[in-house]
Design a protein around this motif. Structure first.
Motif, PDB file in Angstrom:
ATOM      1  N   ASP A  93       0.841  -1.204   0.000  1.00 50.21           N
ATOM      2  CA  ASP A  93       0.000   0.000   0.000  1.00 50.21           C
ATOM      3  C   ASP A  93       0.874   1.252   0.000  1.00 50.21           C
ATOM      4  O   ASP A  93       1.713   1.427   0.890  1.00 50.21           O
ATOM      5  CB  ASP A  93      -0.903  -0.013   1.239  1.00 50.21           C
ATOM      6  N   ILE A  94       0.709   2.095  -1.011  1.00 53.17           N
ATOM      7  CA  ILE A  94       1.416   3.378  -1.075  1.00 53.17           C
ATOM      8  C   ILE A  94       0.409   4.487  -0.830  1.00 53.17           C
ATOM      9  O   ILE A  94      -0.590   4.604  -1.550  1.00 53.17           O
ATOM     10  CB  ILE A  94       2.113   3.590  -2.434  1.00 53.17           C
ATOM     11  N   LYS A  95       0.646   5.270   0.199  1.00 56.23           N
ATOM     12  CA  LYS A  95      -0.291   6.332   0.564  1.00 56.23           C
ATOM     13  C   LYS A  95       0.155   7.658  -0.019  1.00 56.23           C
ATOM     14  O   LYS A  95       1.342   8.007   0.017  1.00 56.23           O
ATOM     15  CB  LYS A  95      -0.396   6.453   2.084  1.00 56.23           C
ATOM     16  N   ASP A  96      -0.791   8.401  -0.547  1.00 57.71           N
ATOM     17  CA  ASP A  96      -0.526   9.735  -1.066  1.00 57.71           C
ATOM     18  C   ASP A  96      -1.488  10.701  -0.386  1.00 57.71           C
ATOM     19  O   ASP A  96      -2.656  10.802  -0.753  1.00 57.71           O
ATOM     20  CB  ASP A  96      -0.719   9.766  -2.585  1.00 57.71           C
ATOM     21  N   GLU A  97      -1.003  11.383   0.635  1.00 64.19           N
ATOM     22  CA  GLU A  97      -1.840  12.317   1.375  1.00 64.19           C
ATOM     23  C   GLU A  97      -1.447  13.743   1.003  1.00 64.19           C
ATOM     24  O   GLU A  97      -0.342  14.197   1.319  1.00 64.19           O
ATOM     25  CB  GLU A  97      -1.672  12.100   2.881  1.00 64.19           C
ATOM     26  N   PRO A  98      -2.335  14.467   0.311  1.00 64.69           N
ATOM     27  CA  PRO A  98      -2.048  15.838  -0.106  1.00 64.69           C
ATOM     28  C   PRO A  98      -1.670  16.722   1.088  1.00 64.69           C
ATOM     29  O   PRO A  98      -2.286  16.659   2.148  1.00 64.69           O
ATOM     30  CB  PRO A  98      -3.378  16.305  -0.726  1.00 64.69           C
ATOM     31  N   GLY A  99      -0.624  17.509   0.906  1.00 68.01           N
ATOM     32  CA  GLY A  99      -0.208  18.425   1.963  1.00 68.01           C
ATOM     33  C   GLY A  99       0.750  17.814   2.959  1.00 68.01           C
ATOM     34  O   GLY A  99       1.349  18.519   3.768  1.00 68.01           O
ATOM     35  N   LYS A 100       0.880  16.502   2.917  1.00 67.96           N
ATOM     36  CA  LYS A 100       1.794  15.826   3.842  1.00 67.96           C
ATOM     37  C   LYS A 100       3.103  15.552   3.117  1.00 67.96           C
ATOM     38  O   LYS A 100       3.130  14.878   2.093  1.00 67.96           O
ATOM     39  CB  LYS A 100       1.172  14.511   4.334  1.00 67.96           C
ATOM     40  N   VAL A 102       5.461  13.626   3.150  1.00 70.71           N
ATOM     41  CA  VAL A 102       6.016  12.301   3.473  1.00 70.71           C
ATOM     42  C   VAL A 102       5.536  11.286   2.440  1.00 70.71           C
ATOM     43  O   VAL A 102       4.374  11.295   2.043  1.00 70.71           O
ATOM     44  CB  VAL A 102       5.578  11.855   4.890  1.00 70.71           C
ATOM     45  N   PHE A 103       6.455  10.447   2.000  1.00 72.93           N
ATOM     46  CA  PHE A 103       6.095   9.311   1.156  1.00 72.93           C
ATOM     47  C   PHE A 103       6.022   8.082   2.051  1.00 72.93           C
ATOM     48  O   PHE A 103       7.009   7.695   2.673  1.00 72.93           O
ATOM     49  CB  PHE A 103       7.140   9.107   0.054  1.00 72.93           C
ATOM     50  N   GLU A 104       4.858   7.484   2.132  1.00 71.65           N
ATOM     51  CA  GLU A 104       4.652   6.360   3.051  1.00 71.65           C
ATOM     52  C   GLU A 104       4.197   5.120   2.288  1.00 71.65           C
ATOM     53  O   GLU A 104       3.313   5.186   1.435  1.00 71.65           O
ATOM     54  CB  GLU A 104       3.603   6.720   4.101  1.00 71.65           C
ATOM     55  N   PHE A 105       4.822   4.003   2.605  1.00 74.74           N
ATOM     56  CA  PHE A 105       4.357   2.739   2.038  1.00 74.74           C
ATOM     57  C   PHE A 105       4.401   1.662   3.115  1.00 74.74           C
ATOM     58  O   PHE A 105       5.164   1.751   4.084  1.00 74.74           O
ATOM     59  CB  PHE A 105       5.178   2.322   0.814  1.00 74.74           C
ATOM     60  N   SER A 106       3.550   0.667   2.947  1.00 74.83           N
ATOM     61  CA  SER A 106       3.482  -0.410   3.935  1.00 74.83           C
ATOM     62  C   SER A 106       3.302  -1.755   3.237  1.00 74.83           C
ATOM     63  O   SER A 106       2.796  -1.829   2.115  1.00 74.83           O
ATOM     64  CB  SER A 106       2.323  -0.168   4.918  1.00 74.83           C
ATOM     65  N   VAL A 107       3.753  -2.793   3.928  1.00 74.90           N
ATOM     66  CA  VAL A 107       3.573  -4.167   3.453  1.00 74.90           C
ATOM     67  C   VAL A 107       2.858  -4.934   4.559  1.00 74.90           C
ATOM     68  O   VAL A 107       3.343  -5.014   5.686  1.00 74.90           O
ATOM     69  CB  VAL A 107       4.923  -4.835   3.114  1.00 74.90           C
ATOM     70  N   PHE A 108       1.708  -5.494   4.215  1.00 78.80           N
ATOM     71  CA  PHE A 108       0.869  -6.211   5.180  1.00 78.80           C
ATOM     72  C   PHE A 108       0.733  -7.657   4.754  1.00 78.80           C
ATOM     73  O   PHE A 108       0.483  -7.948   3.582  1.00 78.80           O
ATOM     74  CB  PHE A 108      -0.514  -5.555   5.243  1.00 78.80           C
ATOM     75  N   ASN A 109       0.952  -8.593   5.695  1.00 82.35           N
ATOM     76  CA  ASN A 109       0.577  -9.973   5.415  1.00 82.35           C
ATOM     77  C   ASN A 109      -0.393 -10.470   6.476  1.00 82.35           C
ATOM     78  O   ASN A 109      -0.206 -10.282   7.665  1.00 82.35           O
ATOM     79  CB  ASN A 109       1.782 -10.905   5.223  1.00 82.35           C
TER      80      ASN A 109
END
Length: 224
Positions: A93-100, A102-109
């Motif tokens: 999951d790559i999150k794109d939050e306007p105004g933030k 930060v580049f955030e990504f996560s891996v979930f199993n």
């Protein structure tokens, strides 16, 4: 795969010596992540795992070390596929939050958990969880990933419960890496080919005469 492990060992050693450096360039990170994730499609098919990829509907350009961030994502996905049983589920999951900024990504199993008493240990070099010691691995991936993320001025953390395990990485989009990019430049004395040959030969004789080396190779991966 062997090349990746070798490069990781070199990076770990460089980190121990304080010589791990970033080589930063401007890159489009979404296309890179899609390419890395695609390399796991065969594993997903073979283990019949539902592999979900969530990307923003736009390109994201940022300055970072492309090769080292690949190591981070590859390690997280590799671990997820290693520990997720058949018919499980993995989410990138790559999150794109306007105004933030930060580049955030996560891996979930979904069907793999980390015991609470191991959470603080999994980022230690060569640590391998006792509950799944039969699963192959070097114990280097998470430790190296943490150091790489830290060099980028980011963070990596993990949450695990009966609902699954999530590794989350945050990288700053406009971080200055000038201090991390400083390379030490050695002063090189020019010598003639003849002088170099004599010098090298002398060094080799001295080493052979004065030192004996033992090399221990431990490998638990039969495929290697």
């Amino acid at each position: 795969r062997l090349s990746r492990i070798t490069n990781q060992l070199i990076s770990v050693r460089n980190n121990e010596l304080g010589k791990l450096r970033l080589i930063v360039s401007e890159n489009e990170i979404i296309s890179q992540f899609k390419s890395i994730a695609a390399s796991f499609s065969e594993q997903a098919r073979f283990k019949e795992i539902e592999f979900v990829e969530n990307y923003p509907d736009k390109e994201i350009f940022m300055s970072y070390d492309k090769e080292k961030i690949e190591i981070v994502l590859y390690n997280l996905l590799s671990n997820a596929f290693k520990f997720e049983p058949k018919f499980g589920k993995i989410v990138l999951d790559i999150k794109d939050e306007p105004g933030k900024n930060v580049f955030e990504f996560s891996v979930f199993n979904k069907d793999s958990t980390i015991p609470e008493n191991e959470i603080d240990l999994i980022f230690d070099p060569f640590y391998r969880g006792k509950t799944k010691s039969n699963i192959k691995g070097t114990g280097l991936g998470l430790s190296l990933s943490r150091e790489i993320v830290s060099l980028h001025g980011g963070t990596i953390h993990v949450k695990s419960s009966e609902k699954g395990t999530t590794f989350t990485v945050e990288l700053h989009l406009k971080k200055s890496y000038s201090s991390a990019l400083k390379e030490t430049t050695a002063t090189i004395k020019e010598v003639s080919p003849k002088e170099e040959l004599i010098s090298n030969t002398t060094n080799e004789v001295n080493i052979a005469a004065n030192k004996k080396y033992k090399v221990l190779i431990v490998e638990d991966n039969i495929e290697m």
